[in-house]
Design a protein around this motif. Structure first.
Motif, PDB file in Angstrom:
ATOM      1  N   ARG A 173      40.796  55.482  85.424  1.00 38.04           N
ATOM      2  CA  ARG A 173      39.420  55.006  85.615  1.00 38.04           C
ATOM      3  C   ARG A 173      39.400  53.634  86.273  1.00 38.04           C
ATOM      4  O   ARG A 173      38.504  53.334  87.066  1.00 38.04           O
ATOM      5  CB  ARG A 173      38.694  54.972  84.271  1.00 38.04           C
ATOM      6  N   VAL A 193      37.475  52.756  89.749  1.00 40.39           N
ATOM      7  CA  VAL A 193      36.547  51.635  89.922  1.00 40.39           C
ATOM      8  C   VAL A 193      36.967  50.804  91.128  1.00 40.39           C
ATOM      9  O   VAL A 193      36.136  50.390  91.946  1.00 40.39           O
ATOM     10  CB  VAL A 193      36.500  50.764  88.653  1.00 40.39           C
ATOM     11  N   SER A 211      36.210  52.667  94.292  1.00 45.53           N
ATOM     12  CA  SER A 211      34.771  52.637  94.532  1.00 45.53           C
ATOM     13  C   SER A 211      34.352  51.297  95.122  1.00 45.53           C
ATOM     14  O   SER A 211      33.552  51.229  96.056  1.00 45.53           O
ATOM     15  CB  SER A 211      34.019  52.898  93.220  1.00 45.53           C
ATOM     16  N   CYS A 239      31.847  57.103  89.819  1.00 43.03           N
ATOM     17  CA  CYS A 239      31.891  55.630  89.872  1.00 43.03           C
ATOM     18  C   CYS A 239      31.156  55.111  91.101  1.00 43.03           C
ATOM     19  O   CYS A 239      30.432  54.118  91.028  1.00 43.03           O
ATOM     20  CB  CYS A 239      33.344  55.158  89.894  1.00 43.03           C
ATOM     21  N   GLY A 247      33.126  47.449  85.679  1.00 44.36           N
ATOM     22  CA  GLY A 247      34.354  48.235  85.586  1.00 44.36           C
ATOM     23  C   GLY A 247      35.023  48.070  84.240  1.00 44.36           C
ATOM     24  O   GLY A 247      35.525  49.047  83.660  1.00 44.36           O
ATOM     25  N   LEU A 259      33.077  50.116  81.750  1.00 41.64           N
ATOM     26  CA  LEU A 259      33.327  51.552  81.964  1.00 41.64           C
ATOM     27  C   LEU A 259      34.678  51.960  81.384  1.00 41.64           C
ATOM     28  O   LEU A 259      34.781  52.958  80.661  1.00 41.64           O
ATOM     29  CB  LEU A 259      33.255  51.859  83.455  1.00 41.64           C
TER      30      LEU A 259
END
Length: 207
Positions: free
Chosen positions: A51, A55, A58, A130, A152, A155
């Motif tokens: 993840r 991030v 993204s 994301c 981020g 998240l």
């Protein structure tokens, strides 16, 4: 800066997503149930790493590359589907004798981290999530880097908290039913079916 109301909405949106069943949740639950809580937490660490990568990608705008070049999106999507099918097959191979006795070996922990990274990283829709969610809470009038770092971190941190909760819950339930061969077989079939269904959904989900 990000306002408190926006942060609350952001957290609420993430909470709703993390409560939905999916391959990430299935991986943590199955790993913890069959390998023990430590390996379940290692899978959660792998998901957190992936993840974090999503991030970063993204923020760099690489998600737009998937949008403008659908072939790249499809390549990653098919690899992800294949990996989920591999997890479904592997789940069916778990022997009845395997369980908490061999849960705390380093190798299995490292393997769990890798599985967490691969399961999430090979899901292009996680990257697109994301890419679509984060900009909704980003203001161009303030430092973009600081905002991406803040959102981020939330998240990734909230996702790890949910995954850790799932891992510990699954471990306790597995211990309670560890003596039931029928329950173990049913659990293997359930998780392998979830991975298989997720693979099919990812493969035919399109863009």
């Amino acid at each position: 800066m990000i306002t408190l109301p926006d942060l609350l909405v952001f957290v609420a949106a993430l909470t709703a997503v993390y409560l939905l069943p999916g391959p990430d949740m299935a991986l943590v639950l199955s790993t913890s149930a069959f390998r023990g809580p430590r390996s379940g937490l290692m899978a959660a660490v792998g998901l957190a790493i992936s993840r974090t990568v999503h991030v970063a990608l993204s923020a760099l705008g690489l998600a737009a590359l998937f949008h403008t070049h659908p072939v790249l999106f499809d390549v990653v999507r098919w690899f992800g589907a294949a990996y989920l099918l591999f997890l479904a097959w592997k789940m069916l191979q778990v022997e009845k004798t395997e369980g908490f006795a061999s849960a705390n070996t380093t190798g299995k922990g490292l393997e769990a981290i890798r599985s967490g990274v691969m399961t999430n990283l090979l899901n292009p829709k996680a990257l697109m999530f994301c890419a679509l969610l984060l900009p909704q809470f980003i203001s161009t009038e303030h430092d973009l880097t600081a905002q991406y770092l803040t959102l981020g971190a939330i998240l990734v941190g909230l996702g790890f908290a949910f995954d850790a909760l799932y891992a510990l819950t699954a471990s306790r339930l597995a211990k309670r039913f560890s003596g039931s061969g029928t329950m173990q077989k049913a659990t293997k079939l359930m998780f392998s079916t979830i991975f298989g269904f997720a693979a099919i959904r990812l493969a035919i989900g399109g863009n």
